[in-house]
Design a protein around this motif. Structure first.
Motif, PDB file in Angstrom:
ATOM      1  N   GLU A 209       0.830  -1.202   0.000  1.00 10.86           N
ATOM      2  CA  GLU A 209       0.000   0.000   0.000  1.00 10.86           C
ATOM      3  C   GLU A 209       0.869   1.258   0.000  1.00 10.86           C
ATOM      4  N   GLN A 210       0.480   2.232  -0.791  1.00  6.19           N
ATOM      5  CA  GLN A 210       1.229   3.480  -0.850  1.00  6.19           C
ATOM      6  C   GLN A 210       0.771   4.420   0.257  1.00  6.19           C
ATOM      7  N   LEU A 211       1.720   4.954   1.001  1.00  5.25           N
ATOM      8  CA  LEU A 211       1.401   5.937   2.027  1.00  5.25           C
ATOM      9  C   LEU A 211       1.096   7.285   1.374  1.00  5.25           C
ATOM     10  N   PRO A 212       0.373   8.153   2.068  1.00  3.09           N
ATOM     11  CA  PRO A 212       0.152   9.500   1.530  1.00  3.09           C
ATOM     12  C   PRO A 212       1.487  10.202   1.274  1.00  3.09           C
ATOM     13  N   GLY A 213       1.475  11.187   0.405  1.00  2.95           N
ATOM     14  CA  GLY A 213       2.678  11.954   0.139  1.00  2.95           C
ATOM     15  C   GLY A 213       3.236  12.581   1.411  1.00  2.95           C
ATOM     16  N   GLU A 214       4.534  12.894   1.399  1.00  5.45           N
ATOM     17  CA  GLU A 214       5.194  13.374   2.610  1.00  5.45           C
ATOM     18  C   GLU A 214       4.508  14.598   3.207  1.00  5.45           C
ATOM     19  N   THR A 215       4.164  15.560   2.359  1.00  7.90           N
ATOM     20  CA  THR A 215       3.544  16.781   2.879  1.00  7.90           C
ATOM     21  C   THR A 215       2.203  16.482   3.533  1.00  7.90           C
ATOM     22  N   ASP A 216       1.378  15.680   2.848  1.00  5.74           N
ATOM     23  CA  ASP A 216       0.057  15.336   3.389  1.00  5.74           C
ATOM     24  C   ASP A 216       0.180  14.483   4.646  1.00  5.74           C
ATOM     25  N   LEU A 217       1.074  13.490   4.616  1.00  4.54           N
ATOM     26  CA  LEU A 217       1.216  12.595   5.764  1.00  4.54           C
ATOM     27  C   LEU A 217       1.745  13.346   6.980  1.00  4.54           C
ATOM     28  N   ALA A 218       2.715  14.246   6.763  1.00  5.47           N
ATOM     29  CA  ALA A 218       3.235  15.041   7.877  1.00  5.47           C
ATOM     30  C   ALA A 218       2.135  15.898   8.485  1.00  5.47           C
ATOM     31  N   ALA A 219       1.305  16.489   7.632  1.00  2.00           N
ATOM     32  CA  ALA A 219       0.211  17.322   8.135  1.00  2.00           C
ATOM     33  C   ALA A 219      -0.797  16.490   8.917  1.00  2.00           C
ATOM     34  N   GLN A 220      -1.128  15.301   8.420  1.00  3.22           N
ATOM     35  CA  GLN A 220      -2.096  14.442   9.106  1.00  3.22           C
ATOM     36  C   GLN A 220      -1.575  13.998  10.472  1.00  3.22           C
ATOM     37  N   LEU A 221      -0.274  13.731  10.561  1.00  4.78           N
ATOM     38  CA  LEU A 221       0.305  13.273  11.817  1.00  4.78           C
ATOM     39  C   LEU A 221       0.679  14.428  12.743  1.00  4.78           C
ATOM     40  N   GLY A 222       0.606  15.652  12.227  1.00  4.86           N
ATOM     41  CA  GLY A 222       0.918  16.812  13.039  1.00  4.86           C
ATOM     42  C   GLY A 222       2.396  16.976  13.325  1.00  4.86           C
ATOM     43  N   VAL A 223       3.246  16.560  12.369  1.00  7.52           N
ATOM     44  CA  VAL A 223       4.693  16.697  12.540  1.00  7.52           C
ATOM     45  C   VAL A 223       5.259  17.438  11.338  1.00  7.52           C
ATOM     46  N   SER A 224       6.506  17.852  11.438  1.00 11.19           N
ATOM     47  CA  SER A 224       7.164  18.517  10.316  1.00 11.19           C
ATOM     48  C   SER A 224       7.583  17.489   9.274  1.00 11.19           C
ATOM     49  N   THR A 225       7.831  17.959   8.057  1.00 10.17           N
ATOM     50  CA  THR A 225       8.289  17.037   7.011  1.00 10.17           C
ATOM     51  C   THR A 225       9.667  16.476   7.351  1.00 10.17           C
ATOM     52  N   VAL A 226      10.491  17.252   8.049  1.00 12.97           N
ATOM     53  CA  VAL A 226      11.806  16.748   8.459  1.00 12.97           C
ATOM     54  C   VAL A 226      11.645  15.573   9.417  1.00 12.97           C
ATOM     55  N   THR A 227      10.743  15.723  10.399  1.00 15.53           N
ATOM     56  CA  THR A 227      10.479  14.634  11.337  1.00 15.53           C
ATOM     57  C   THR A 227       9.947  13.410  10.613  1.00 15.53           C
ATOM     58  N   LEU A 228       9.025  13.628   9.680  1.00 16.38           N
ATOM     59  CA  LEU A 228       8.463  12.503   8.937  1.00 16.38           C
ATOM     60  C   LEU A 228       9.542  11.780   8.140  1.00 16.38           C
ATOM     61  N   ARG A 229      10.430  12.520   7.502  1.00 14.38           N
ATOM     62  CA  ARG A 229      11.478  11.876   6.707  1.00 14.38           C
ATOM     63  C   ARG A 229      12.410  11.044   7.583  1.00 14.38           C
ATOM     64  N   GLU A 230      12.704  11.546   8.774  1.00 13.69           N
ATOM     65  CA  GLU A 230      13.529  10.755   9.699  1.00 13.69           C
ATOM     66  C   GLU A 230      12.799   9.463  10.091  1.00 13.69           C
TER      67      GLU A 230
END
Length: 269
Positions: A42-63
């Motif tokens: 399954e494909q996860l949402p794009g980084e920007t959308d997923l970071a927003a949904q989880l309430g974290v920054s894109t840097v945190t999500l990438r880590e």
């Protein structure tokens, strides 16, 4: 069968609320993969959308995604049609769960136990006060499926669904949402607590006693039994966590021999 699954999936992508954000994202998505809420490929949402949904920054999500890739739970593809995709490892399920459990401190597990017991106890008490016997069909169905389940992953899903259904029987939307969220945290670890036959029977008996108390309108007894059911499962997880502090260690049977039952049953998943 899993009517609560869409709600559980939505809970996967709600904001994390802890200071250790990278670890929280890794735990949230990793547990969702082990629970089967996120499917292989399954494909996860794009980084920007997923970071927003989880309430974290894109840097945190990438880590976090980097950590998940290192665990073999996510594959990232570049270019057109690329993105981050769920990858369910082929290795022994018990090893993955023990590694996941080692990411929890005993203090965190005890705190989670207190929280879950409080929510399930309140749900059971209210369900005993508010439901009629004919409203308990879903809970009775889950009990039957628990007894007939063929593997531990199925058992853990049924137990999680049972607690969600118990909160729904309490006619409380907030308690129901809280139970769904709790299952995204603890549900992936439950196969370890269920890993021996006598433990599974004990948990099934405890859940049956909860339904009986709810059916009888015995609200205080229903609350106490629901709390005890949660605490019994979480106590086993804490015992395993303490026993595996230096790495996975098979439990010994009464004859002093290593018991294969947990590995065999978890490996069946």
């Amino acid at each position: 069968m899993n009517r609560d699954k869409p709600d559980a999936r939505r809970a996967v992508f709600t904001p994390v609320d802890t200071l250790a954000r990278v670890e929280a994202v890794v735990r949230r998505l990793g547990d969702a993969i082990d629970l089967g809420l996120l499917a292989d490929g399954e494909q996860l949402p794009g980084e920007t959308d997923l970071a927003a949904q989880l309430g974290v920054s894109t840097v945190t999500l990438r880590e976090a995604l980097m950590a998940l890739r290192q665990q073999g739970l996510v594959t990232t593809r570049r270019g057109r049609g690329g993105g981050s995709f769920v990858t369910v490892p082929n290795g022994p399920a018990e090893d993955r769960l023990l590694a996941r459990l080692s990411g929890w401190s005993t203090e965190e597990l005890r705190d989670l136990s207190d929280h879950w017991a409080a929510v399930s106890g309140a749900a059971a008490r209210l369900a005993a006060q508010r439901t009629e016997p004919e409203d308990l069909q879903q809970l009775q169905r889950s009990l039957g499926e628990l007894v007939d389940a063929e593997d531990l992953k199925a058992c853990s899903r049924i137990i999680g669904r049972f607690h969600v259904e118990l909160a729904a029987a309490a006619q409380s939307a907030r308690l129901t949402r809280e139970e769904v969220t709790l299952q995204t945290e603890v549900g992936a670890l439950l196969p370890l607590a269920l890993g021996e036959n006598e433990h599974l029977k004990d948990i099934a008996d405890r859940h049956r006693a909860v339904v009986t108390a709810v059916h009888d309108g015995a609200d205080d007894r229903a609350r106490a039994l629901a709390e005890q059911s949660v605490q019994a499962a979480m106590s086993r997880l804490i015992e395993i966590r303490l026993g595996s502090a230096d790495g996975p260690r098979p439990k010994e049977g009464p004859d002093g021999q290593q018991s294969p039952s947990r590995k065999r049953r978890i490996g069946a998943t």
